[in-house]
Design a protein around this motif. Structure first.
Motif, PDB file in Angstrom:
ATOM      1  N   GLY A  90     -30.794   5.832 -50.423  1.00 24.37           N
ATOM      2  CA  GLY A  90     -29.466   6.429 -50.232  1.00 24.37           C
ATOM      3  C   GLY A  90     -28.401   5.756 -51.093  1.00 24.37           C
ATOM      4  O   GLY A  90     -28.556   4.615 -51.531  1.00 24.37           O
ATOM      5  N   GLY A  91     -27.314   6.482 -51.306  1.00 23.92           N
ATOM      6  CA  GLY A  91     -26.252   6.021 -52.198  1.00 23.92           C
ATOM      7  C   GLY A  91     -25.611   4.713 -51.780  1.00 23.92           C
ATOM      8  O   GLY A  91     -25.238   3.900 -52.634  1.00 23.92           O
ATOM      9  N   SER A  92     -25.477   4.466 -50.449  1.00 27.11           N
ATOM     10  CA  SER A  92     -24.788   3.235 -50.041  1.00 27.11           C
ATOM     11  C   SER A  92     -25.619   2.013 -50.413  1.00 27.11           C
ATOM     12  O   SER A  92     -25.074   0.997 -50.873  1.00 27.11           O
ATOM     13  CB  SER A  92     -24.491   3.248 -48.545  1.00 27.11           C
TER      14      SER A  92
ATOM     15  N   TYR B  77     -21.829   0.686 -45.316  1.00 27.82           N
ATOM     16  CA  TYR B  77     -22.196   1.683 -44.305  1.00 27.82           C
ATOM     17  C   TYR B  77     -21.909   1.062 -42.935  1.00 27.82           C
ATOM     18  O   TYR B  77     -22.510   0.071 -42.542  1.00 27.82           O
ATOM     19  CB  TYR B  77     -23.671   2.093 -44.425  1.00 27.82           C
TER      20      TYR B  77
ATOM     21  N   HIS C 231     -19.118   4.724 -46.357  1.00 25.47           N
ATOM     22  CA  HIS C 231     -19.772   5.471 -47.435  1.00 25.47           C
ATOM     23  C   HIS C 231     -19.791   6.981 -47.254  1.00 25.47           C
ATOM     24  O   HIS C 231     -19.889   7.707 -48.232  1.00 25.47           O
ATOM     25  CB  HIS C 231     -21.188   4.948 -47.652  1.00 25.47           C
TER      26      HIS C 231
ATOM     27  N   ARG D 162     -31.814  15.988 -46.868  1.00 23.97           N
ATOM     28  CA  ARG D 162     -31.411  16.226 -45.488  1.00 23.97           C
ATOM     29  C   ARG D 162     -30.584  17.503 -45.435  1.00 23.97           C
ATOM     30  O   ARG D 162     -30.105  17.979 -46.461  1.00 23.97           O
ATOM     31  CB  ARG D 162     -30.634  15.019 -44.956  1.00 23.97           C
TER      32      ARG D 162
ATOM     33  N   ASN E 193     -16.882   4.657 -55.881  1.00 21.53           N
ATOM     34  CA  ASN E 193     -18.179   4.213 -56.383  1.00 21.53           C
ATOM     35  C   ASN E 193     -18.124   4.094 -57.899  1.00 21.53           C
ATOM     36  O   ASN E 193     -17.210   4.589 -58.547  1.00 21.53           O
ATOM     37  CB  ASN E 193     -19.262   5.207 -55.989  1.00 21.53           C
TER      38      ASN E 193
ATOM     39  N   ASN F  73     -31.651  12.915 -50.722  1.00 21.25           N
ATOM     40  CA  ASN F  73     -32.606  12.494 -49.694  1.00 21.25           C
ATOM     41  C   ASN F  73     -33.043  13.683 -48.825  1.00 21.25           C
ATOM     42  O   ASN F  73     -33.543  13.493 -47.730  1.00 21.25           O
ATOM     43  CB  ASN F  73     -32.014  11.376 -48.834  1.00 21.25           C
TER      44      ASN F  73
ATOM     45  N   THR G 157     -21.611   9.506 -44.377  1.00 24.73           N
ATOM     46  CA  THR G 157     -22.122  10.024 -43.099  1.00 24.73           C
ATOM     47  C   THR G 157     -21.922   9.026 -41.956  1.00 24.73           C
ATOM     48  O   THR G 157     -21.995   9.420 -40.796  1.00 24.73           O
ATOM     49  CB  THR G 157     -23.608  10.399 -43.227  1.00 24.73           C
TER      50      THR G 157
ATOM     51  N   THR H 179     -21.190  18.501 -47.025  1.00 22.93           N
ATOM     52  CA  THR H 179     -20.158  17.472 -47.135  1.00 22.93           C
ATOM     53  C   THR H 179     -20.706  16.367 -48.031  1.00 22.93           C
ATOM     54  O   THR H 179     -21.923  16.152 -48.083  1.00 22.93           O
ATOM     55  CB  THR H 179     -19.756  16.909 -45.749  1.00 22.93           C
ATOM     56  N   GLU H 180     -19.802  15.696 -48.740  1.00 24.48           N
ATOM     57  CA  GLU H 180     -20.234  14.649 -49.670  1.00 24.48           C
ATOM     58  C   GLU H 180     -19.007  13.763 -49.880  1.00 24.48           C
ATOM     59  O   GLU H 180     -18.025  14.198 -50.462  1.00 24.48           O
ATOM     60  CB  GLU H 180     -20.658  15.312 -50.988  1.00 24.48           C
ATOM     61  N   SER H 181     -19.066  12.549 -49.364  1.00 24.70           N
ATOM     62  CA  SER H 181     -17.863  11.703 -49.435  1.00 24.70           C
ATOM     63  C   SER H 181     -17.485  11.390 -50.875  1.00 24.70           C
ATOM     64  O   SER H 181     -16.317  11.242 -51.204  1.00 24.70           O
ATOM     65  CB  SER H 181     -18.105  10.399 -48.695  1.00 24.70           C
ATOM     66  N   PHE H 182     -18.477  11.289 -51.739  1.00 25.35           N
ATOM     67  CA  PHE H 182     -18.233  10.945 -53.147  1.00 25.35           C
ATOM     68  C   PHE H 182     -19.183  11.732 -54.060  1.00 25.35           C
ATOM     69  O   PHE H 182     -18.750  12.458 -54.940  1.00 25.35           O
ATOM     70  CB  PHE H 182     -18.429   9.432 -53.345  1.00 25.35           C
ATOM     71  N   GLY H 183     -20.484  11.550 -53.847  1.00 25.54           N
ATOM     72  CA  GLY H 183     -21.469  12.227 -54.690  1.00 25.54           C
ATOM     73  C   GLY H 183     -21.912  11.328 -55.832  1.00 25.54           C
ATOM     74  O   GLY H 183     -21.784  11.682 -57.002  1.00 25.54           O
ATOM     75  N   LEU H 184     -22.460  10.169 -55.464  1.00 29.84           N
ATOM     76  CA  LEU H 184     -22.908   9.224 -56.489  1.00 29.84           C
ATOM     77  C   LEU H 184     -23.941   9.858 -57.425  1.00 29.84           C
ATOM     78  O   LEU H 184     -23.933   9.595 -58.639  1.00 29.84           O
ATOM     79  CB  LEU H 184     -23.500   7.982 -55.803  1.00 29.84           C
TER      80      LEU H 184
ATOM     81  N   LYS I   6     -27.452  18.410 -47.474  1.00 29.53           N
ATOM     82  CA  LYS I   6     -27.556  18.666 -48.924  1.00 29.53           C
ATOM     83  C   LYS I   6     -27.724  20.149 -49.246  1.00 29.53           C
ATOM     84  O   LYS I   6     -27.666  20.534 -50.410  1.00 29.53           O
ATOM     85  CB  LYS I   6     -28.713  17.867 -49.539  1.00 29.53           C
TER      86      LYS I   6
HETATM   87  O1  GMT Z   1     -25.369  10.409 -46.385  1.00 28.09           O
HETATM   88  C1  GMT Z   1     -26.006  10.187 -47.381  1.00 28.09           C
HETATM   89  O2  GMT Z   1     -26.325  11.007 -48.243  1.00 28.09           O
HETATM   90  C2  GMT Z   1     -26.409   8.806 -47.572  1.00 28.09           C
HETATM   91  C3  GMT Z   1     -25.186   8.028 -47.799  1.00 28.09           C
HETATM   92  C4  GMT Z   1     -25.650   6.687 -48.066  1.00 28.09           C
HETATM   93  O3  GMT Z   1     -25.422   5.809 -47.257  1.00 28.09           O
HETATM   94  O4  GMT Z   1     -26.335   6.457 -49.025  1.00 28.09           O
HETATM   95  O5  GMT Z   1     -24.486   8.677 -48.860  1.00 28.09           O
HETATM   96  C5  GMT Z   1     -23.098   8.614 -48.801  1.00 28.09           C
HETATM   97  O6  GMT Z   1     -22.727   7.487 -49.574  1.00 28.09           O
HETATM   98  C6  GMT Z   1     -22.869   7.637 -50.992  1.00 28.09           C
HETATM   99  C7  GMT Z   1     -22.482   6.318 -51.652  1.00 28.09           C
HETATM  100  O7  GMT Z   1     -21.169   5.955 -51.380  1.00 28.09           O
HETATM  101  C8  GMT Z   1     -21.998   8.793 -51.466  1.00 28.09           C
HETATM  102  O8  GMT Z   1     -22.085   8.933 -52.860  1.00 28.09           O
HETATM  103  C9  GMT Z   1     -22.482  10.077 -50.777  1.00 28.09           C
HETATM  104  O9  GMT Z   1     -21.614  11.127 -51.154  1.00 28.09           O
HETATM  105  C10 GMT Z   1     -22.445   9.911 -49.272  1.00 28.09           C
HETATM  106  N1  GMT Z   1     -23.098  11.070 -48.657  1.00 28.09           N
HETATM  107  C11 GMT Z   1     -22.422  11.964 -47.944  1.00 28.09           C
HETATM  108  O10 GMT Z   1     -21.226  11.883 -47.714  1.00 28.09           O
HETATM  109  C12 GMT Z   1     -23.223  13.100 -47.421  1.00 28.09           C
END
Ligand code: GMT
Length: 378
Positions: free
Chosen positions: A12-14, A92, A121, A207, A174, A205, A123, A280-285, A210
């Motif tokens: 995961g992105g975090s 996270y 991060h 889920r 990020n 990932n 979710t 939803t996507e807080s950033f979209g790494l 996505k």
């Molecule tokens: O929720 C996920 O997809 C996993 C989560 C993570 O902990 O890796 O992703 C979130 O954090 C990333 C890194 O900061 C962001 O780039 C993703 O946008 C974010 N995912 C969501 O908000 C769905």
């Protein structure tokens, strides 16, 4: 500086952000101590400044669920004392911010007052953090961290809207190490597609959030107009249903499931377009990594994605679920070599706004101010 980092070790992105930040600060000569239940995927084994501390969870038959947070707090206490850490940075909120609060309390009994930075991060706030089982504990640990950062303005606003927050939250976006990414040559491309085919890509990932079915529907519409391949990287609960849907849509032969590969850079390097139609996507790494590989992005207008992608410049943003609109935009970008080249160049340029060097300095400044008793944000 002696810095403790707590993160999820997964793809995961975090976890990726936490690990890349640790690798980067280690290269700058700081001492990094990464605490997690497994070795994070991207941790650099050749960086002598970066150390890994495994959280040991002890099994006991009385417990149906092993108390991971307790073991994590204990690991933090032990590492802070043994390695004489100056600061703890947890990525996270769940369960890390809560475990860090406990560790901090325990350390105070030992005469150690260590600042804790919590990075939110996505979710941990927008999905998991909303569950009644976690919500009060998440709000509490945000309010009691020494400093809190969010990876986008959208996530900062969402946190304040959804929780009873009594403090300031800083936005630290990020970042991407642009040097890691580049374009692959025709020979590399030939492994995936014929010369006349476009390559569309999605990394996640797998889920529900996505919207993997949207990825397939967009691709199916694009493929009906021009020859193309879809490369899907990653794994998760939506993968099997996606394989079934690809078969139903009659596109299986052009959809390649690559699973959890560590070759993401090489795949992005031969891709023409990246699809991220998330709910939803807080950033979209993943989108930023695509842009650093000169790949424009078609995404949903959700969360922090508009802070990364500029509509009509380095990709397009459409309403969540608008698969026809996204397919039209994709076809427009792929309509001529010059249009694709222009969007690609602009994607690469935009990725430089999120450089690792610059964001790394922002975190170092924050750490310094907190170590010296500053009230960076609360
Ligand atoms: O929720 C996920 O997809 C996993 C989560 C993570 O902990 O890796 O992703 C979130 O954090 C990333 C890194 O900061 C962001 O780039 C993703 O946008 C974010 N995912 C969501 O908000 C769905």
């Amino acid at each position: 500086m002696r810095i403790g980092v707590v993160c999820h070790p997964t793809f995961g992105g975090s976890g990726v952000m936490a690990t890349e930040l640790a690798n980067h600060l280690g290269r700058l000569g700081h001492d990094l101590h990464v605490i997690s239940y497994a070795l994070p995927v991207r941790l650099d084994p050749f960086n002598a400044q970066v150390h890994f501390h495994e959280v040991q969870v002890q099994d006991y038959p009385l417990f149906l669920y092993q108390p991971y947070e307790l073991a994590l707090s204990s690991a933090m206490v032990e590492t802070v004392r043994k390695e004489k850490l100056d600061i703890l940075h947890v990525h996270y909120a769940i369960p890390h911010a809560y475990a860090a609060f406990m560790a901090r309390q325990i350390l105070m009994d030992h005469g150690v007052d260590i600042p804790v930075v919590t990075t939110l991060h996505g979710t941990d706030i927008t999905l998991v953090g909303q569950l009644p089982a976690y919500k009060p504990a998440v709000a509490f640990s945000i309010n009691h961290s020494t400093a809190v950062t969010a990876v986008s303005e959208s996530l900062r606003r969402e946190t304040i809207a959804q929780f009873d927050i009594q403090r300031e939250i800083l936005v630290v976006p990020n970042f991407v190490d642009v040097k890691r990414y580049g374009r692959g040559d025709a020979a590399a491309r030939a492994h995936i597609a014929h010369p006349d085919e476009a390559i569309l890509c999605h990394v996640s990932n797998f889920r529900k959030v996505k919207r993997i079915p949207d990825v397939l529907h967009i691709f199916s519409k694009v493929r009906a107009q021009r020859p193309s391949k879809l490369v899907l990287v990653g794994d998760g609960p939506e993968r099997l249903p996606a394989e079934r849907l690809a078969a139903e849509l009659g596109i299986s032969q052009d959809v390649l499931f690559f699973g959890k590969t560590s070759d993401v850079e090489r795949i992005l390097g031969v891709s023409d377009l990246f699809l991220l139609p998330s709910e939803t996507e807080s950033f979209g790494l993943a989108a930023l990594e695509a842009m650093a590989s000169s790949v424009p992005v078609i995404a949903s207008r959700a969360g922090g994605l508009p802070e990364v992608i500029t509509h009509g410049v380095n990709g397009y943003l459409e309403d969540i679920g608008d698969v026809s609109g996204m397919a039209q935009r994709a076809l427009h970008i792929l309509s001529s070599e010059s249009t694709l080249a222009m969007f690609s160049q602009q994607a690469l340029e935009a990725s430089h706004r999120f450089s690792m060097e610059q964001i790394g300095q922002t975190y170092l400044k924050l750490y310094t101010s907190l170590i010296h008793g500053g009230e960076a944000n609360g």
